[in-house]
Design an enzyme around this catalytic site. Structure first.
Site, mmCIF file in Angstrom:
data_model
loop_
_atom_site.group_PDB
_atom_site.id
_atom_site.type_symbol
_atom_site.label_atom_id
_atom_site.label_comp_id
_atom_site.label_asym_id
_atom_site.label_seq_id
_atom_site.Cartn_x
_atom_site.Cartn_y
_atom_site.Cartn_z
ATOM 1 N N ARG A 1 -15.141 7.988 14.375
ATOM 2 C CA ARG A 1 -13.972 8.781 13.696
ATOM 3 C C ARG A 1 -14.241 10.473 13.473
ATOM 4 N NH1 ARG A 1 -11.729 11.276 9.939
ATOM 5 N NH2 ARG A 1 -13.060 9.815 8.191
ATOM 6 N N ARG B 1 -22.332 13.395 12.767
ATOM 7 C CA ARG B 1 -23.066 12.908 11.651
ATOM 8 C C ARG B 1 -23.331 11.158 11.914
ATOM 9 N NH1 ARG B 1 -16.984 12.197 9.596
ATOM 10 N NH2 ARG B 1 -16.729 13.398 9.021
ATOM 11 N N HIS C 1 -18.141 5.903 4.084
ATOM 12 C CA HIS C 1 -17.192 6.402 4.232
ATOM 13 C C HIS C 1 -15.798 6.078 4.373
ATOM 14 C CE1 HIS C 1 -15.386 10.253 4.007
ATOM 15 N NE2 HIS C 1 -14.896 10.607 5.288
ATOM 16 N N GLY D 1 0.927 -1.657 -0.017
ATOM 17 C CA GLY D 1 -0.144 0.280 -0.059
ATOM 18 C C GLY D 1 1.007 0.655 0.182
ATOM 19 N N LEU E 1 -6.143 11.187 8.170
ATOM 20 C CA LEU E 1 -4.537 11.594 7.444
ATOM 21 C C LEU E 1 -3.793 11.594 8.532
ATOM 22 C CD1 LEU E 1 -6.496 14.347 5.685
ATOM 23 C CD2 LEU E 1 -5.857 11.997 4.917
ATOM 24 N N SER F 1 -18.482 17.955 0.807
ATOM 25 C CA SER F 1 -17.920 18.246 2.546
ATOM 26 C C SER F 1 -18.735 18.601 3.367
ATOM 27 C CB SER F 1 -17.401 19.671 2.335
ATOM 28 O OG SER F 1 -16.869 19.870 3.518
#
Lengths: 650, 257
Positions: free
Chosen positions: A447, A342, A413, A52, A453, A296
């Site tokens: 998360r 969310r 996602h 990866g 990231l 977004s």
């Protein structure tokens, strides 16, 4: 006795999380002070395989090569720069406190544990928060053009689940810029000869000899050749499994194959039911749809979410009178309104669409309306804030959001579950590591935005380069099994048989057809809301469909040349087996936590209801010989630095 | 609202391998939703081919949101098709009309040999980056990120060129098969930043020389800018040339010494 302890007594695998001693602030320093080192001149005697080339893989490969290890880097893409880390939009968190607004390592640590609904391992999360500050320094030194203030210093924005501004960003392309930074560092090492790159090469299996990872088996996607590679250690940085839903915001080739085949070789798979659904994606437009695109989440700062009150509404949005509209988030969650969390806003949308109040040609979305803000602040201000997003929407949906409300719907996602790893990011197979989205360690059951990231780069730059040395040091001078070892030959033959098997079925349905049907089952039964009956239904439907896959699959072409249909067949086969484990995991976790929402376990207000007495543990599954009979192992989660509390954003 | 596009005739390049002769094959798509993306139309065609027992058309693609740079295709002679400022994966069927003939070819350039059908080998781009498209900053030694203030306009213009997705449309659109826009974009990104100064001239020399090994020469046609899905300006080529010239003068002085 609690269920956790009952289950612990039945563990089939010894799980040692290797958490260092000391207070939470000292653990990582203590680890580094005690770890074994490989002398610089000896590092070149060790070979490490990194599978990866996303943020975690590229940063690990580059850093290990800088240290002097021989590194072989594998990607199924044509170039390491293509990995799906590139598509992350929003930003990357770091506890820099550049805004002087009260941020600190401890606060980022706390926010991440709370955001994960107290289902992550404290020590790993604290280390993540500690190294977050080094990541920003490192990426700026590499030339990542983060957004800046007029004075020339770095700019920050705020993100969900935090009360401070700690997110660094590069326009709406933060993932791209960070990945290119890591890719360039990897490219430098390839140019210097420290890394050998194998592009268009897919991982098929991990090979273990005497219980230790000895190397991998790969398939050259251009020639079809199946080959072995031996090494002292193997790192899987192969991303998440969101594509099990078929429709997701993942790239088309994202898959679970590497993690799954390691699982079948004995690596435990932890918390597979923790999958994140993002509330603002563009809804599916037709049956040919191949993937979904994320818009977004920042749009919810100014857009109002609504559906028509009448399920049989036929008028276009702008002709529907205010009194005929249901601004349901504002109605249900008056304090947070359109910015509800969310998972909460995703479920609210699903319930209304299920009731037939959805909008659009397929009645599968809800409106996100900017009319009010355009009237209040003017079109120019809105264009300044969201111009590029509006343009992107119009390109895909063919409607102008300045005039027509956007249509949005939740989509898969990110996946928090993954290979079980200890504090060193090592799986329960010695010598086999998992990094980035491929492991389970840092995000618990949910998360936070801008943390993916951060974790990928933390694992690759600042954790693995230390922990791998600790494992390799005692191996100095010992010979490792070469690719002529019978275990390699056996794994190669198994891979050839597997792929020839797909070609020989000669049935009537393509791999994509099966993938689509599989995705529908998982989405309906193990998506935003789960219940016992639905999960049991899925656990009877999935094996039946998988049987059909094994007897009615149609793969055209041959195995000794480039064949994308054949590649897909192997990936779909693995998704089937993972899907069964996901449902099994969701069924066994009889509580709601974070993104795992069991309808039987909710508060009166419809919020997730945790059961810390019985489920404050990691569920790590062992392959039991077939996809329907895994063995459950648990790792109890202990919270020393943070008190277990109900997650509330009210 | 969704309508369908009817009766498309596709002429698609089929080629078994780099050294095998290729040919155009004609396929009809009787009906496709105008909501479908161009690549979804190809998916649909491939599903049909598989059900007929034929091999699927090979093409590169991945993120399908215009950022990974994996997809390519010359559509009716234009890299990434008729729309400006977007990759093939962002092209939708509503751009086309009933009865259209669509010619689909791989990116064609000497440096991009065909692997199969519409898939080409763009790894020469990686060779250019490996030769110098980076800042040497080994992990661990970086100073605090706010130590160097970078003026916003400098950072913004570095970002403009850093947006390159490495798709190769610039090379495919160029009559000479030159890679100056790709190389220029990376040089402009790194050479404009303070962190990029120590290696500025070494970088541009190494990258240009690697580029010249594989790609054609730039004669300022500007087709690359028109084809670029990120609309990167040809100005980066001017910067590339300027820095390369300076680097060469500087090394001439070194040689004289």
């Amino acid at each position: 006795m609690s269920l956790t302890q009952d289950l612990l007594a039945q563990n089939t695998v010894q799980l040692n999380s290797k958490i260092p001693l000391g207070s939470i602030e000292d653990k990582w320093d203590n680890y580094k002070a005690d770890m074994k080192l490989v002398n610089p001149g000896n590092k070149r005697k060790f070979k490490v395989i990194v599978v990866g080339t996303g943020l975690a893989g590229a940063s690990a490969a580059a850093t290990l090569a800088e240290l002097g290890y021989q590194v072989d880097s594998f990607t199924f893409h044509d170039s390491p720069r293509r990995a799906h880390s590139i598509a992350a939009q929003g930003g990357i968190n770091a506890a820099k406190n550049y805004q002087g607004d009260g941020d600190s390592v401890n606060r980022l640590f706390y926010d991440t544990v709370k955001g994960g609904d107290f289902r992550s391992r404290e020590s790993n999360v604290h280390r993540l928060a500690q190294v977050s500050v080094n990541i920003i320094d490192q990426m700026v030194a590499q030339g990542v053009p983060f957004a800046r203030e007029y004075g020339g210093l770095l700019d920050n924005r705020s993100f969900g689940g935090a009360q401070v501004s700690r997110t660094f960003y590069a326009r709406g392309q933060t993932g791209q810029q960070l990945l290119l930074g890591a890719y360039q560092q990897l490219a430098r090492q390839i140019g210097l000869g420290g890394v050998r790159l194998f592009n268009r090469t897919e991982f098929l299996d991990v090979v273990t000899v005497d219980g230790r990872a000895a190397g991998i088996v790969t398939r050259d996607l251009v020639t079809g050749e199946i080959e072995s590679h031996a090494a002292h250690a193997v790192v899987l940085a192969t991303g998440g499994y969101g594509n099990v839903f078929f429709l997701s915001t993942n790239a088309m080739s994202c898959n679970v194959t590497a993690a799954w085949r390691a699982h079948r070789k004995g690596a435990l798979f932890a918390n597979p039911c923790y999958t994140q659904i993002h509330p603002t994606c563009i809804p599916q437009s037709d049956d040919f749809q191949s993937k979904l695109t994320l818009m977004s989440e920042s749009l919810r700062n100014d857009g109002r979410v609504w559906v028509p009150k009448n399920p049989n509404e036929t008028r276009p949005a702008h002709e529907i009178a205010e009194t005929d509209r249901d601004y349901y988030l504002e109605r249900l969650y008056p304090s947070y309104g359109n910015l509800a969390a969310r998972d909460v806003s995703s479920r609210a949308a699903k319930r209304l669409v299920d009731k037939g109040q959805g909008v659009g040609p397929l009645k599968n979305g809800v409106y996100l309306d900017f009319n009010e803000v355009i009237t209040r602040l003017g079109r120019d201000v809105v264009q300044e804030r969201y111009g590029n997003l509006f343009e992107m929407y119009e390109r895909i949906a063919g409607e102008n959001p300045y005039e027509m409300p956007m249509r949005i719907y939740p989509a898969s996602h990110y996946t928090m579950g993954g290979l079980w790893v200890d504090y060193e990011l090592q799986t329960n197979i010695p010598g086999l590591y998992a990094a980035g989205e491929a492991n389970f360690s840092d995000h618990g059951a949910n998360r936070l935005g801008a943390s993916a990231l951060m974790q990928g780069l933390a694992d690759g730059y600042f954790v693995l380069p230390y922990t791998i040395g600790n494992e390799l040091a005692p191996m100095l001078g010992k010979t490792i099994p070469g690719v002529d070892h019978p275990e390699f030959k056996k794994a190669e033959q198994a891979a050839r048989d597997q792929y020839n098997g797909y070609l020989n079925i000669k049935g009537t349905r393509s791999p994509d057809w099966f993938h689509r049907e599989l995705g529908k089952i998982i989405w309906d039964r193990c998506g935003m809301e789960r219940d016992e009956q639905g999960l049991k239904q899925a656990l009877s439907d999935l094996p039946a469909l998988h049987e059909e896959f094994k007897t009615d699959l149609n793969v055209t072409g041959d195995g000794m040349s480039l064949n994308q249909t054949l590649e897909k067949a192997g990936r779909v086969d693995d998704f089937f087996q993972l899907g069964m484990l996901m449902c099994r995991d969701a069924l066994s976790r009889q509580e709601s936590c974070g993104t795992h929402f069991r309808t039987e376990h909710q508060t009166d207000e419809g919020e997730a209801k945790r059961d810390d007495e019985n489920y404050c543990h990691v569920s790590a599954w062992e392959w039991g010989g077939d996809a329907m009979s895994p063995n459950l192992n648990v790792e109890p989660l202990e919270f020393e630095a943070i008190h277990l509390a109900t997650r509330s954003y009210k | 609202m969704s309508n369908s596009i009817k009766n498309l005739t596709l002429k698609i390049w089929r080629q078994l391998g780099p050294t095998v002769k290729g040919t155009f094959e004609t396929y009809n798509v009787e009906e496709i939703s105008d909501e479908a993306s161009f690549l979804e139309m190809l998916d649909y065609l491939n599903e049909r081919l598989i059900s007929e027992g034929k091999t699927a058309i090979v093409f590169d693609h991945d993120c399908r949101e215009g950022i990974c740079g994996t997809c390519s295709l010359m559509i009716n002679g234009q890299a990434h098709g008729p729309q400006r400022g977007g990759a093939t994966c962002q092209l939708h069927m509503r751009t086309f009309s009933d009865g259209d003939n669509i010619v689909i070819e791989p990116f064609r350039a000497e440096a991009f040999p065909i692997i199969r059908d519409l898939m080409v080998d763009r790894s020469k781009f990686d060779r250019i980056i490996e030769s110098g498209g980076f800042i040497t900053a080994p992990t661990g030694g970086a100073p605090d990120a706010n130590l160097i203030a970078i003026p916003k306009p400098v950072s913004d213009s570095a970002m403009d060129s850093a947006q390159c997705i490495g798709c190769g449309a610039c090379v495919a659109a160029c009559p000479n098969g030159a890679a100056n826009l790709f190389t220029g974009a990376k040089v402009a990104h790194l050479n404009r930043l303070p962190q990029g100064q120590p290696e500025r001239f070494k970088r541009v020399e190494a990258m240009v020389e690697t580029m010249d090994e594989y790609f054609g020469s730039c004669t300022n046609h500007g087709e690359c800018e028109g084809a670029c899905p990120k609309e990167i300006s040809v100005d980066v080529i001017a910067l590339l040339n300027k820095d390369y010239r300076k680097a060469k003068f500087a090394s001439r002085k070194d040689l004289a010494r």
